[in-house]
Design a protein around this motif. Sequence first.
Motif, PDB file in Angstrom:
ATOM      1  N   LEU A 106       0.672  -1.329   0.080  1.00 29.45           N
ATOM      2  CA  LEU A 106      -0.071  -0.024   0.037  1.00 29.45           C
ATOM      3  C   LEU A 106       0.871   1.218   0.008  1.00 29.45           C
ATOM      4  CD1 LEU A 106      -3.157  -1.076   2.617  1.00 29.45           C
ATOM      5  CD2 LEU A 106      -2.835  -0.463  -0.043  1.00 29.45           C
ATOM      6  N   ALA A 107       1.916   1.154   0.821  1.00 31.61           N
ATOM      7  CA  ALA A 107       2.784   2.342   0.816  1.00 31.61           C
ATOM      8  C   ALA A 107       3.301   2.654  -0.584  1.00 31.61           C
ATOM      9  CB  ALA A 107       3.924   2.205   1.870  1.00 31.61           C
ATOM     10  N   GLU A 110       0.893   4.043  -3.035  1.00 24.05           N
ATOM     11  CA  GLU A 110       0.407   5.590  -2.540  1.00 24.05           C
ATOM     12  C   GLU A 110       1.748   6.526  -3.280  1.00 24.05           C
ATOM     13  OE1 GLU A 110      -1.935   7.222  -1.323  1.00 24.05           O
ATOM     14  OE2 GLU A 110      -3.061   5.356  -1.214  1.00 24.05           O
ATOM     15  N   LYS A 111       3.289   5.903  -3.249  1.00 20.86           N
ATOM     16  CA  LYS A 111       4.125   6.363  -3.855  1.00 20.86           C
ATOM     17  C   LYS A 111       4.160   6.636  -5.526  1.00 20.86           C
ATOM     18  CE  LYS A 111       7.617   6.026  -0.019  1.00 20.86           C
ATOM     19  NZ  LYS A 111       8.941   5.522   0.322  1.00 20.86           N
ATOM     20  N   LYS A 113       1.444   6.546  -7.077  1.00 19.70           N
ATOM     21  CA  LYS A 113       0.249   7.148  -7.412  1.00 19.70           C
ATOM     22  C   LYS A 113       0.776   8.709  -7.445  1.00 19.70           C
ATOM     23  CE  LYS A 113      -3.561   8.111  -4.635  1.00 19.70           C
ATOM     24  NZ  LYS A 113      -4.960   7.732  -4.093  1.00 19.70           N
ATOM     25  N   GLU A 114       1.518   9.253  -6.407  1.00 21.78           N
ATOM     26  CA  GLU A 114       2.159  10.598  -6.314  1.00 21.78           C
ATOM     27  C   GLU A 114       2.913  10.924  -7.457  1.00 21.78           C
ATOM     28  OE1 GLU A 114       4.069  11.314  -2.561  1.00 21.78           O
ATOM     29  OE2 GLU A 114       2.175  10.691  -1.585  1.00 21.78           O
TER      30      GLU A 114
END
Length: 145
Positions: A106-107, A110-111, A113-114
């Motif tokens: 998940l981390a 998120e990275k 996605k950014e």
Amino acid sequence: MESVKVKQLLDAYFEGKTSLSEEKMLQDYFNNKTVADDLVQYKPIFAGLKAARAEKSSKVFVLPDTKSRTIKSWWYAVAAMVVVAFGVGSFYFSQPNYSQEEKEALAAFEKSKEAMLLLSENFNKGTEQLSFVGQFGKTKDKIFE
């Protein structure tokens, strides 16, 4: 009882400031046959109170059973507690429990996605610059015609 004291008790009685013993003295005085002439007007009040006290009702009253009512309220309380406990439990157990691998994934998501959002913003800026190039080409074609 002297007339002045009776008048003081009557004033206190009508203001609601007499004790039960003073009211009893007034009732005894006015229910007696000898009442002062200037206080005769109050005699019907105390005679009416005496008659009202002597009245008894012949009607039989049947009171509803209160035991079933308390049992119902007890069951309502139990049902409310069960509903609240179910709601809290379902909220607690609906929270996801991720393993360490899933948390890392998940981390990473998120990275990435950014990073994709940053790339998209830069790509949109470049597209805006290309619209100026397209406009330049149209203007050049008009001039060379």
